[in-house]
Design an enzyme around this catalytic site. Structure first.
Site, mmCIF file in Angstrom:
data_model
loop_
_atom_site.group_PDB
_atom_site.id
_atom_site.type_symbol
_atom_site.label_atom_id
_atom_site.label_comp_id
_atom_site.label_asym_id
_atom_site.label_seq_id
_atom_site.Cartn_x
_atom_site.Cartn_y
_atom_site.Cartn_z
ATOM 1 N N HIS A 1 -35.970 -27.254 -14.277
ATOM 2 C CA HIS A 1 -34.698 -27.731 -13.729
ATOM 3 C C HIS A 1 -34.697 -29.252 -13.847
ATOM 4 C CE1 HIS A 1 -33.540 -23.817 -12.018
ATOM 5 N NE2 HIS A 1 -34.856 -23.648 -11.925
ATOM 6 N N HIS B 1 -32.673 -14.293 -13.926
ATOM 7 C CA HIS B 1 -33.210 -14.476 -12.579
ATOM 8 C C HIS B 1 -32.940 -13.141 -11.902
ATOM 9 C CE1 HIS B 1 -33.585 -16.738 -8.605
ATOM 10 N NE2 HIS B 1 -33.046 -15.579 -8.247
ATOM 11 N N ASP C 1 -41.029 -23.248 -13.843
ATOM 12 C CA ASP C 1 -39.904 -23.260 -12.892
ATOM 13 C C ASP C 1 -39.900 -24.578 -12.094
ATOM 14 O OD1 ASP C 1 -37.640 -22.592 -11.493
ATOM 15 O OD2 ASP C 1 -38.574 -20.996 -10.304
HETATM 16 O O1 DOR Z 1 -37.335 -21.821 -6.343
HETATM 17 C C1 DOR Z 1 -36.375 -21.869 -7.086
HETATM 18 N N1 DOR Z 1 -35.711 -23.025 -7.290
HETATM 19 N N2 DOR Z 1 -35.952 -20.749 -7.675
HETATM 20 C C2 DOR Z 1 -34.810 -20.702 -8.350
HETATM 21 O O2 DOR Z 1 -34.493 -19.653 -8.835
HETATM 22 C C3 DOR Z 1 -33.954 -21.891 -8.466
HETATM 23 C C4 DOR Z 1 -34.730 -23.118 -8.315
HETATM 24 C C5 DOR Z 1 -33.877 -24.344 -8.095
HETATM 25 O O3 DOR Z 1 -32.904 -24.538 -8.829
HETATM 26 O O4 DOR Z 1 -34.212 -25.141 -7.221
#
Ligand code: DOR
Length: 429
Positions: free
Chosen positions: A62, A179, A304
Site C-alpha cells: 500500500h 481480498h 501487505d
Molecule cells: O491490514 C490491512 N491493511 N489489511 C488490508 O486488507 C488493508 C490494509 C490497509 O490498506 O491498511
C-alpha cells in the site's frame, strides 16, 4: 557502460546455493550480459562476500498515493521498497480516490519512473470506487499499465458481480487478486476470537476468509480466470486452495511474513501495532500457512506493507485501522526466523520473493542469468541489527516486530543496472 560486480556470492537458483563468482551488466540496456570469472568491464563494484540475490518482488503493498500521503507517499514508499531489496512492487488501489481510472494508473507508473527507485505496477480496482458494485473498465486500466485487479482492503461481497468480473478478466487474460473476507461473517471484528476474548474486543471468525476463497475458486473454475488470493492466513483457506490446485483450477496465493511468524497468542495487550486484516490467527493456522508455503500451495511471499500514522495506531485496537509495515524487514525476518533455524530452505524464500512472482505475473527480473534484467538485492547475511522504527524510510512505524534482532542487512539494491538504494542514504520526503 559494462559494470561488473566482484567479490559477492551470487544466488544460483538451480543449485539453491550462493556461489563466489562475478556478474556483468550493461547499465544502458539494463541487462545482465554474463556470469563467471574474468569478465571485461569498464567499472567494478567491489563487494566483501555479500549475497547477491535477484531483486525482490512484492505483489502486495500500500503506497497510499494519491490522497493518503500522511501515511506514505509514492516517494517514501518506493524508497522503503528499495531499502528492503525490492526492485518491483505492485501497489493496491485503496487510495483516495481509489485507482479505478487509466489516468491514475498511468500517473503512478510515470511518477515512479521519474523518482527512479523501485518499479511500481499498479493494481486497479475490481469495482468502480471499490464500492462493490459496478465493474471498472479493465481493458483501459490494463492498457494504462495495471498488472491486475483487486478491491483489496475489502472483499467483493456480491458473488454474481464477482462472477462477471471473472468472465471479463478471463477474456483480458488478467488476474483477479482477491481480498477474501465475507463481511457478513467478519462483521465488526478486529482480532482473532481468542485474542478478542482475552482483550475484551470483537472477534473475526476464521471462516470469514475461507468462505470467500471457496466461492471464488469455484467461480475461477467455471470461468477459467486466474484467481490470486491475497494474504492467506488460516488452515481452512490453505486446505481449500490445496484442493483447488489439485483439481486443476487456476489459483495462486500469497502469504505474508507476519502470518508465517506470528500468531494471536503473541498479542499481550490492546496495541494496534498488532492489528492487521486478516488478523494474526491461531498457532494451528500459522503452522498450516507454513506447511502450505513449503509445499507450494501458497506460491509467493507478499508483505501487505500497510503504513498508517502514529496517531491512528495510538488508538485502541477497537478503532485503529488495520495494517503493518513490512517492506524494510521482510527478507531479514524470514531469513533470521525461518531459514537460520532450518524451518524453511533459503531457496524457497528466494523463489517466493523473486522467480515465482515474476513468472505468475509476467514481470521482468526474478533471476540472475544473461539476458535477464539487471535487478539485484545485495545483502550482508552476517550483519545483524535491531528493528528500530526511526531507521525506516517508510513513514509508517506500525510494526509488531520493533526491537526484534535480525540478521541480513540490505547493503544496496540495483534495478535495471542502476543503483536505487545504498545503505544509509538520505530520506526522500
Ligand atoms: O491490514 C490491512 N491493511 N489489511 C488490508 O486488507 C488493508 C490494509 C490497509 O490498506 O491498511
Amino acid at each position: 557502460m559494462i559494470v561488473r560486480i566482484d567479490g559477492g556470492r551470487l544466488w544460483d537458483a538451480e543449485s539453491g546455493q550462493l556461489r563466489e563468482t562475478s556478474v556483468a551488466f550493461d547499465d544502458v540496456t539494463g541487462e545482465i550480459v554474463a556470469l563467471g570469472q574474468g569478465l571485461r568491464a569498464e567499472k567494478v563494484i567491489e563487494l566483501r562476500g555479500e549475497a547477491v540475490f535477484p531483486g525482490f518482488i512484492d505483489m502486495h503493498v500500500h503506497l497510499r498515493d494519491p490522497g493518503l500521503t500522511a501515511k506514505e507517499s509514492l516517494e517514501t514508499g518506493v524508497q522503503a521498497a528499495a531499502a528492503g531489496g525490492f526492485t518491483q512492487v505492485a501497489c493496491m488501489p485503496n487510495t483516495k480516490p481509489p485507482i479505478d481510472s487509466p489516468k491514475l494508473v498511468a500517473d503512478l507508473v510515470e511518477r515512479a519512473k521519474v523518482i527512479g527507485k523501485t518499479e511500481v505496477h499498479p493494481i486497479a480496482c475490481i469495482t468502480q470506487g471499490q464500492a462493490g458494485d459496478e465493474l471498472a473498465d479493465y481493458e483501459a486500466l490494463r492498457a494504462a499499465g495495471a498488472v491486475g485487479f483487486s478491491d483489496d482492503g475489502r472483499g467483493v461481497q456480491h458473488g454474481g458481480r464477482m462472477r462477471e468480473a471473472f468472465l471479463r478478466l478471463k477474456e483480458l487474460g488478467a488476474p483477479a487478486i482477491i481480498h477474501a473476507e465475507d463481511e457478513t461473517i467478519s462483521g465488526k471484528g478486529v482480532v482473532h476470537p481468542n485474542a478478542a476474548r482475552r482483550l475484551g474486543l470483537l472477534g473475526i471468525p476464521i471462516e470469514a476468509e475461507a468462505a470467500m476463497i471457496a466461492r471464488d475458486v469455484l467461480l475461477a473454475e467455471q470461468t477459467g480466470a486466474h484467481l490470486h488470493v491475497c494474504h492467506v492466513s488460516t488452515e481452512p483457506s490453505v486446505a481449500v486452495i490445496r484442493w483447488a490446485k489439485a483439481r486443476g483450477i487456476r489459483v495462486t496465493a500469497e502469504v505474508t511474513p507476519h502470518h508465517l511468524l506470528l500468531s494471536e497468542t503473541a498479542i499481550k495487550r490492546d496495541d494496534a501495532n498488532w492489528k492487521v486484516n486478516p488478523p494474526l490467527q491461531s498457532e494451528r493456522d500459522r503452522e498450516a500457512c507454513l506447511e502450505g508455503f513449503l509445499d507450494g500451495t501458497l506460491d509467493i511471499i507478499a508483505t501487505d506493507h500497510a503504513p498508517h500514522t502514529p496517531a491512528e495506531k495510538a488508538q485502541s485496537m477497537a478503532t485503529a485501522p488495520f495494517g503493518m509495515v513490512g517492506l524494510e524487514t521482510a527478507f531479514a525476518l524470514l531469513y533470521t526466523y525461518l531459514v537460520l533455524p532450518g524451518t524453511v530452505p533459503l531457496t524457497r524464500i528466494i523463489e517466493g520473493m523473486t522467480s515465482r512472482p515474476a513468472r505468475l505475473f509476467g514481470l521482468a527480473g526474478g533471476s540472475i542469468r544473461p539476458g535477464a534484467r539487471a535487478d539485484f538485492a545485495i545483502v550482508d547475511l552476517q550483519a545483524e541489527r535491531t528493528i528500530d522504527g526511526d531507521s525506516f524510510y517508510t513513514k509508517g512505524r506500525n510494526t509488531p516486530f520493533l526491537d526484534w534482532r535480525i540478521a541480513g542487512v540490505i547493503k544496496s539494491t540495483i534495478r535495471a543496472g542502476q543503483v536505487i538504494y545504498e545503505a544509509g542514504e538520505e530520506r526522500l520526503s
